[in-house]
Design a protein around this motif. Structure first.
Motif, mmCIF file in Angstrom:
data_model
loop_
_atom_site.group_PDB
_atom_site.id
_atom_site.type_symbol
_atom_site.label_atom_id
_atom_site.label_comp_id
_atom_site.label_asym_id
_atom_site.label_seq_id
_atom_site.Cartn_x
_atom_site.Cartn_y
_atom_site.Cartn_z
ATOM 1 N N LYS A 9 48.192 29.106 49.044
ATOM 2 C CA LYS A 9 47.696 30.443 49.457
ATOM 3 C C LYS A 9 48.313 30.837 50.804
ATOM 4 N N ALA A 10 49.630 30.672 50.893
ATOM 5 C CA ALA A 10 50.270 30.787 52.202
ATOM 6 C C ALA A 10 50.968 32.114 52.436
ATOM 7 N N MET A 11 51.331 32.826 51.360
ATOM 8 C CA MET A 11 52.085 34.060 51.539
ATOM 9 C C MET A 11 51.169 35.235 51.213
ATOM 10 N N PRO A 12 50.540 35.845 52.221
ATOM 11 C CA PRO A 12 49.590 36.929 51.952
ATOM 12 C C PRO A 12 50.268 38.111 51.267
ATOM 13 N N GLN A 13 49.559 38.701 50.333
ATOM 14 C CA GLN A 13 50.130 39.819 49.574
ATOM 15 C C GLN A 13 49.536 41.136 50.054
ATOM 16 N N TYR A 14 50.377 41.948 50.655
ATOM 17 C CA TYR A 14 49.911 43.272 51.084
ATOM 18 C C TYR A 14 50.053 44.205 49.878
ATOM 19 N N GLU A 15 48.968 44.374 49.150
ATOM 20 C CA GLU A 15 49.061 45.210 47.957
ATOM 21 C C GLU A 15 48.844 46.678 48.330
ATOM 22 N N VAL A 16 49.121 47.562 47.347
ATOM 23 C CA VAL A 16 49.011 49.004 47.607
ATOM 24 C C VAL A 16 47.641 49.312 48.231
ATOM 25 N N GLY A 17 47.637 50.078 49.294
ATOM 26 C CA GLY A 17 46.387 50.454 49.971
ATOM 27 C C GLY A 17 46.032 49.493 51.105
#
Ligand code: FAD
Length: 467
Positions: free
Chosen positions: A409-417
């Motif tokens: 769980k190391a690469m945070p995902q900046y999702e839409v919004g």
């Protein structure tokens, strides 16, 4: 500590927390403040870990940073490590397609073509794919200033699926380990949206901004990345040496954060309690969410996805590895049948990492929706990586040694919004817990210089609030 000084806790001793601690250390000379840097593990650095083995400098996590983002170089200068900086050797990078490597067309920036010749000549795309990409020049801009869309939607609409799937996706996934069709344009590459709005075309926009840059750098073809000769961890250790030893608490995990009047009470894993005026949280979003849960709506932070990946470094004798390509490495489109997502020929890109007569290869495995390989044994991961590499280069003998590092769980995902949702969290936090500040890779940028910027900005906020 029993002084009347303003007390600041920095939670998490990764790049963000260290940058914050260093900024506080400097501020301490002018203002009545005290700080503590609190880190759960036994060493500082977070995702930064260098392994120096048998003359090889092996990065287990990040290996370098983008040189044009200047905060890291500035920080290196402040702690006296600028002389240790090394720039990467430039060389051809490739894309893997149908078991073969294809050169990334010259002039492509983040996969966006800016020179017609190399793009037309490239065998990576069909004629239809090339024609579709050229439509970028005539499709009017379609996003509105404050509108967020996915990177996939944006690039597919401008350049077509083929260029996105064959080139843009593997390149950008190398940075975010994410799914292009869910990642937020505004939180990752807002500059592309601005270029589209200004020039009505990505190709024209990037060409124009590239033109401006190259006028100021005539004739200098140099690598875009920097790292430290003795590894990124040497940077962490040097910053640590510059901090007040008494202000650093390792092996100390923050379990609870409670409001107590205008101050915050932190409870640590050993049951002890301390009170602070400001708390800078640089922990991953799921940890930050857990700590703030009783006070604010933390659903977004808890639900934010983060990809699990592993790096696999393998050291060889030069004669045991034959790479039939000139260059520095390759990336792999997500839809391919390969488990590796990227491979760097480290001894070519970063010569200082590898002793004479040897080769060092570093691969990534793990992608969104296909992370199970990361949970296999080291041996199974290495076997799979070697199987993939066998299609592209000749490995004549087993590696001298290998290092597998799992990053869960190391690469945070900046999702839409992402930006909008984060802003809402921050507004709520300001009302319910003034003095608590969020920073770090889960929030406003994952690159190492972005983390430094966030650590410094957090301290600037603290200082403004004290004055
Ligand atoms: P972290 O490094 O995650 O630090 C957070 C710290 O908080 C950790 O040390 C953790 O132990 C601590 N912590 C957690 N919970 C608690 C608690 N309850 N109490 C106390 N402490 C706690 N970026 C680049 O610019 N270039 C690259 O080449 C690059 N490659 C990468 C490769 C990999 C494999 C990965 C995973 C990331 C890469 N990145 C790269 C991204 C970059 O490394 C990270 O975004 C950055 O290091 C994150 O720093 P941070 O301080 O925000 O978080």
């Amino acid at each position: 500590m029993t002084t009347n000084n303003h007390r600041v806790a920095v939670i998490g001793g990764g790049m963000t927390g260290l940058a914050a601690a260093w900024a506080l250390q400097k501020a301490r000379k002018q203002m009545p403040i005290e700080y503590e840097l609190i880190e759960a593990s036994a060493q500082l650095g977070g995702k930064i870990q260098t392994d120096v083995t048998e003359g090889f400098v092996i990065e287990r996590g990040p290996d370098s940073y983008l040189a044009r983002k200047e905060s890291m170089t500035r920080l290196a200068r402040e702690v006296g490590l600028e002389g240790e900086l090394v720039r990467n050797d430039t060389g051809q990078a490739y894309i893997l397609k149908d078991d073969q490597l294809y050169p990334i067309p010259g002039g492509a920036i983040m996969g966006i073509p800016t020179e017609i010749g190399p793009f037309i000549r490239s065998r990576l795309f069909s004629s239809i794919g090339k024609l579709r990409a050229a439509q970028d020049l005539v499709i009017p801009s379609f996003t509105h200033e404050n509108e967020d869309v996915s990177l996939g939607y944006f690039f597919r609409k401008r350049l077509g699926d083929e260029v996105v799937d064959q080139l843009i996706e593997p390149l950008l996934s190398g940075i975010y380990a994410g799914d292009l069709d869910t990642l937020s344009l505004q939180a990752t590459f807002p500059q592309f949206q601005q270029l589209e709005a200004k020039y009505g075309s990505l190709i024209r926009g990037i060409k124009a901004s590239k033109g401006k840059q190259s006028q100021s750098q005539v004739g200098k073809k140099q690598g875009m990345f920097l790292t430290f000769r003795r590894g990124l961890q040497s940077f962490i250790e040097t910053i640590e040496q510059h901090l007040d030893e008494k202000a650093i608490r390792k092996k100390t995990e923050v379990r609870f954060c409670e409001r107590e009047g205008k101050r915050y009470r932190l409870t640590f894993n050993d049951g002890t309690v301390q009170t602070y005026d400001h708390v800078i949280l640089t922990t991953p979003p799921y940890v930050t969410g857990r700590l703030l849960e009783p006070y604010v709506d933390v659903d977004y932070m808890r639900e934010m996805k983060a990809t699990t990946v592993a790096t696999v470094a393998m050291a060889f004798k030069s004669e045991d590895l034959h790479i039939p390509y000139e260059g520095t490495g390759f990336v792999v489109p997500r839809k391919s049948r390969y488990e590796i997502t990227a491979c760097t020929w480290t001894h070519k890109k970063w010569r200082h990492t590898t002793p004479e007569g040897h080769a060092l290869v570093r691969c990534y495995v793990g992608k969104p929706g296909s992370e199970s390989i990361v949970h296999e044994t080291d041996e199974a991961i290495v076997e799979q990586v070697q199987k993939d590499l066998d299609q592209i280069m000749t490995v004549k003998r087993e590696p001298l040694f290998y290092k597998v590092t799992r990053w869960k769980k190391a690469m945070p995902q900046y999702e839409v919004g992402h930006r909008y949702k984060l802003e809402k969290v921050r507004q709520e936090l300001k009302k319910a817990m003034p003095g608590i500040i969020l920073a770090g890779a889960g929030f406003d940028g994952i690159g190492l210089p972005d983390c430094i910027d966030q650590g410094e900005a957090a301290v600037a906020t603290v200082l403004e609030e004290i004055l």
